[in-house]
Design an enzyme around this catalytic site. Structure first.
Site, PDB file in Angstrom:
ATOM      1  CE1 TYR A 156      -3.535   2.725   0.813  1.00 10.29           C
ATOM      2  CE2 TYR A 156      -2.067   3.333   2.617  1.00 10.29           C
ATOM      3  CZ  TYR A 156      -3.158   3.613   1.808  1.00 10.29           C
ATOM      4  OH  TYR A 156      -3.869   4.776   1.999  1.00 10.29           O
ATOM      5  CE  LYS A 160      -3.362   5.655  -1.241  1.00 12.95           C
ATOM      6  NZ  LYS A 160      -4.381   6.309  -2.097  1.00 12.95           N
TER       7      LYS A 160
END
Length: 251
Positions: A156, A160
């Site tokens: 994740y 980002k």
């Protein structure tokens, strides 16, 4: 300062829950026409019914992983509301997994949603802004996980970090066209999706490790969003990735 958004047309992706849902309501309350986009139309209809304010909320079916359908969805948003002034590029998924436990399917789904989807939605909106000669604002939802290491968020955080770099690149590339591009980088934020975890023993240990021993709420992100979409307040802000994390990223 926030009067600029009244009467503007704003596309919010990932608007069916969490941060996106709150952003849609906040913008509607300040007079914007919000095109709330997500896969779950039933949730968007509930959002439209809950919203209040001088603005309005329109529902739009959009799966950002379906790149072939993004342009048609953005065209439909403009058909419903008129030319877009603002994109809140918020759709994303965040499975909590250790690196050794992350499957190929989970990895690919995160990149398809958080990176590829965000890029091609921004591209589709910016193309229309440039073609119409309209200045605009794009706000990407990133995360401090893209800036620093956060436990069990390796893949994740990679997505980002890509969103943050994308924000900087697009800000430079589209500056001459009058399109500002910025990113909001939340830390730990309580939403309906993680409220049970944060209330659990494990979640309480996480909160106890934070500098102020608290999680943010979605409302804590609102003021920054409103500043970044404002035509005057953020006139000279572009390419910024701004943490909203109670100093977590400085630990």
């Amino acid at each position: 300062m926030m009067g600029w958004i009244s009467g503007k047309n704003v596309l919010v992706t990932g608007a069916s829950s969490g941060i996106g849902k709150h952003f849609a309501k906040a913008l509607c309350a300040r007079g914007a026409t919000v095109i709330a986009a997500a896969r779950r139309m039933s949730a968007l209809e509930e959002l439209a019914a809950e919203a209040s304010g001088p603005g309005r909320i329109l529902s739009l079916a959009l799966d950002v992983t379906d790149v072939a359908g993004i342009d048609a969805a953005v065209a439909e948003a403009e058909r419903q509301a008129g030319p877009l002034d603002v994109l809140v590029n918020n759709a994303g998924i965040a499975p909590v997994r250790r690196a050794l436990e992350t499957s190929v399917d989970e990895f690919d789904a995160m990149f398809a949603t958080n990176v590829r989807g965000s890029f091609f939605v921004a591209q589709a909106v910016a193309r229309r802004m440039v073609a119409a000669g309209r200045q605009g604002r794009i706000v990407n939802t990133a995360s401090v996980a893209g800036m620093v290491v956060m436990p069990q968020l390796t893949a994740y955080g990679m997505t980002k970090a890509a969103v943050i770099h994308m924000t900087r690149c697009l800000a430079v590339e589209w500056a001459r066209q009058g399109i500002s591009v910025n990113a909001i980088c939340p830390g730990y934020v309580e939403t309906e999706l993680n409220a049970d975890f944060l209330a659990s023993e494990a979640g309480q240990k996480v909160i106890a490790s934070l500098p102020r021993r608290r999680a943010a709420t979605v409302a804590d992100l609102e003021a920054l969003l409103l500043m970044l979409v404002d035509g005057d307040a953020a006139r000279c802000i572009s390419g910024a990735a701004i943490p909203v994390d109670d100093a977590y990223s400085l630990m």
